[in-house]
Design a protein around this motif. Structure first.
Motif, PDB file in Angstrom:
ATOM      1  N   GLN A  78       0.835  -1.193   0.000  1.00 21.76           N
ATOM      2  CA  GLN A  78       0.000   0.000   0.000  1.00 21.76           C
ATOM      3  C   GLN A  78       0.876   1.252   0.000  1.00 21.76           C
ATOM      4  OE1 GLN A  78      -3.427   0.071  -0.164  1.00 21.76           O
ATOM      5  NE2 GLN A  78      -3.237  -2.158  -0.495  1.00 21.76           N
ATOM      6  N   ARG A  79       0.512   2.227  -0.847  1.00 20.95           N
ATOM      7  CA  ARG A  79       1.270   3.469  -0.927  1.00 20.95           C
ATOM      8  C   ARG A  79       0.326   4.653  -0.964  1.00 20.95           C
ATOM      9  NH1 ARG A  79       3.443  -0.228  -4.188  1.00 20.95           N
ATOM     10  NH2 ARG A  79       5.584  -0.884  -3.779  1.00 20.95           N
ATOM     11  N   ASN A  80       0.737   5.734  -0.326  1.00 21.73           N
ATOM     12  CA  ASN A  80      -0.029   6.962  -0.358  1.00 21.73           C
ATOM     13  C   ASN A  80       0.021   7.565  -1.756  1.00 21.73           C
ATOM     14  OD1 ASN A  80      -0.447  10.006   0.043  1.00 21.73           O
ATOM     15  ND2 ASN A  80      -0.990   9.191   2.051  1.00 21.73           N
ATOM     16  N   SER A  81      -1.026   8.308  -2.136  1.00 20.98           N
ATOM     17  CA  SER A  81      -1.075   8.915  -3.468  1.00 20.98           C
ATOM     18  C   SER A  81       0.035   9.938  -3.683  1.00 20.98           C
ATOM     19  CB  SER A  81      -2.436   9.578  -3.698  1.00 20.98           C
ATOM     20  OG  SER A  81      -2.670  10.589  -2.725  1.00 20.98           O
ATOM     21  N   THR A  82       0.619  10.437  -2.598  1.00 19.69           N
ATOM     22  CA  THR A  82       1.706  11.411  -2.694  1.00 19.69           C
ATOM     23  C   THR A  82       3.079  10.739  -2.638  1.00 19.69           C
ATOM     24  OG1 THR A  82       1.658  11.779  -0.292  1.00 19.69           O
ATOM     25  CG2 THR A  82       0.292  13.233  -1.666  1.00 19.69           C
ATOM     26  N   PHE A  83       3.106   9.422  -2.836  1.00 18.54           N
ATOM     27  CA  PHE A  83       4.368   8.670  -2.771  1.00 18.54           C
ATOM     28  C   PHE A  83       5.437   9.317  -3.640  1.00 18.54           C
ATOM     29  CE2 PHE A  83       7.119   5.430  -4.705  1.00 18.54           C
ATOM     30  CZ  PHE A  83       7.716   4.905  -3.576  1.00 18.54           C
ATOM     31  N   ASN A  84       6.579   9.580  -3.035  1.00 21.40           N
ATOM     32  CA  ASN A  84       7.696  10.211  -3.737  1.00 21.40           C
ATOM     33  C   ASN A  84       8.972   9.799  -3.021  1.00 21.40           C
ATOM     34  OD1 ASN A  84       9.676  12.067  -4.740  1.00 21.40           O
ATOM     35  ND2 ASN A  84       8.008  13.359  -5.474  1.00 21.40           N
ATOM     36  N   GLN A  85       9.886   9.187  -3.742  1.00 25.53           N
ATOM     37  CA  GLN A  85      11.111   8.683  -3.120  1.00 25.53           C
ATOM     38  C   GLN A  85      12.298   8.935  -4.026  1.00 25.53           C
ATOM     39  OE1 GLN A  85      11.042   4.457  -2.339  1.00 25.53           O
ATOM     40  NE2 GLN A  85      13.098   4.432  -1.456  1.00 25.53           N
ATOM     41  N   GLU A  86      13.427   9.299  -3.432  1.00 25.82           N
ATOM     42  CA  GLU A  86      14.675   9.446  -4.167  1.00 25.82           C
ATOM     43  C   GLU A  86      15.646   8.381  -3.685  1.00 25.82           C
ATOM     44  OE1 GLU A  86      16.130  13.417  -3.745  1.00 25.82           O
ATOM     45  OE2 GLU A  86      14.648  14.265  -5.120  1.00 25.82           O
ATOM     46  N   ILE A  87      16.241   7.659  -4.641  1.00 26.09           N
ATOM     47  CA  ILE A  87      17.160   6.577  -4.310  1.00 26.09           C
ATOM     48  C   ILE A  87      18.471   6.806  -5.052  1.00 26.09           C
ATOM     49  CG2 ILE A  87      17.472   4.075  -4.200  1.00 26.09           C
ATOM     50  CD1 ILE A  87      14.119   5.252  -5.313  1.00 26.09           C
ATOM     51  N   PRO A  88      19.593   6.865  -4.361  1.00 27.46           N
ATOM     52  CA  PRO A  88      20.878   7.045  -5.050  1.00 27.46           C
ATOM     53  C   PRO A  88      21.182   5.871  -5.967  1.00 27.46           C
ATOM     54  CG  PRO A  88      21.084   7.505  -2.698  1.00 27.46           C
ATOM     55  CD  PRO A  88      19.741   6.880  -2.897  1.00 27.46           C
ATOM     56  N   PHE A  89      21.816   6.137  -7.097  1.00 25.38           N
ATOM     57  CA  PHE A  89      22.268   5.053  -7.963  1.00 25.38           C
ATOM     58  C   PHE A  89      23.795   4.981  -7.948  1.00 25.38           C
ATOM     59  CE2 PHE A  89      21.504   8.675 -10.933  1.00 25.38           C
ATOM     60  CZ  PHE A  89      22.777   8.835 -11.452  1.00 25.38           C
ATOM     61  N   ARG A  90      24.307   3.831  -8.349  1.00 23.24           N
ATOM     62  CA  ARG A  90      25.746   3.629  -8.432  1.00 23.24           C
ATOM     63  C   ARG A  90      26.267   4.422  -9.631  1.00 23.24           C
ATOM     64  NH1 ARG A  90      29.100   1.565  -4.892  1.00 23.24           N
ATOM     65  NH2 ARG A  90      30.211   0.393  -6.464  1.00 23.24           N
ATOM     66  N   THR A  91      27.222   5.296  -9.392  1.00 22.77           N
ATOM     67  CA  THR A  91      27.729   6.164 -10.449  1.00 22.77           C
ATOM     68  C   THR A  91      28.922   5.526 -11.164  1.00 22.77           C
ATOM     69  OG1 THR A  91      29.192   7.311  -8.897  1.00 22.77           O
ATOM     70  CG2 THR A  91      26.977   8.215  -9.205  1.00 22.77           C
TER      71      THR A  91
END
Length: 207
Positions: A78-91
């Motif tokens: 279950q996720r809220n409609s305002t779901f927003n996430q930032e995830i670092p990626f391997r550079t």
């Protein structure tokens, strides 16, 4: 010309999935993070270069494999409609070239070459805009990048250690108290400054 590891001294190794610990690089793209938002009730990643795979994770968050750019989510969570996430990626240099090519829709290659003529600096956001985002959102990558760029204007090498050495001589040469300065972000537990030193620096900044 980057002489820097992806993480600074004292950074927590297991915070790799958290927004505030984006990897350091000489040319950050997308802030070195992918952004997950909901589209038709399903998380999607931006940039779309990175695939998002189904998993039975016991969380509603998007999770990246620690040493790879593989991202997973639980489709039944279950996720809220305002779901927003930032995830670092391997550079990486080659990944940066592929991301630029994917975004700009032109061929981009990574290669070494000798600089034979003066280079021009391309500026993007105004200084106050950058500082506002850095301070209000506690953006550690911006803080580190500003420190690296400050040192890069004084030499041809991008290095946190070199930047700190130059700026210490420039800004803290008249400090009579001991201090410890390891990086530019709030992630290190090794940075140690007294309140008096902070006031001293603020007084130097005051016009």
């Amino acid at each position: 010309n980057l002489q820097q590891v992806h993480y600074g001294a004292g950074w927590a190794w297991d915070d790799y999935n958290d927004y505030y610990q984006a990897e350091l690089s000489s040319l950050p793209v997308y802030g070195n993070v992918v952004r997950a938002t909901l589209q038709n009730g399903k998380p999607v990643l931006r940039p779309g270069y990175f695939p998002l795979k189904d998993s039975l994770l016991n969380t509603g968050s998007v999770i990246r494999k620690q040493w790879e750019n593989e991202f997973y989510y639980n489709p039944s969570a279950q996720r809220n409609s305002t779901f927003n996430q930032e995830i670092p990626f391997r550079t990486g240099f080659d990944l940066t070239a592929r991301l630029l090519a994917d975004t700009l829709k032109v061929p981009v290659i990574h290669r070494r070459f000798e600089i034979t003529e003066p280079l021009k600096t391309a500026y993007s956001q105004p200084v106050d805009t950058v500082l506002r985002k850095m301070m209000q959102q506690s953006d550690n990558l911006l803080a580190e990048q500003l420190l690296l760029l400050a040192g890069g204007t004084l030499s041809d090498t991008i290095s946190t250690t070199g930047s700190i050495q130059h700026l210490s001589r420039l800004l803290l040469n008249d400090i009579d108290q001991p201090y410890r300065w390891r990086d530019g972000s709030g992630l290190s537990r090794y940075n140690l400054f007294t309140p008096q030193i902070m006031v001293h620096i603020i007084n130097k900044m005051y016009p």
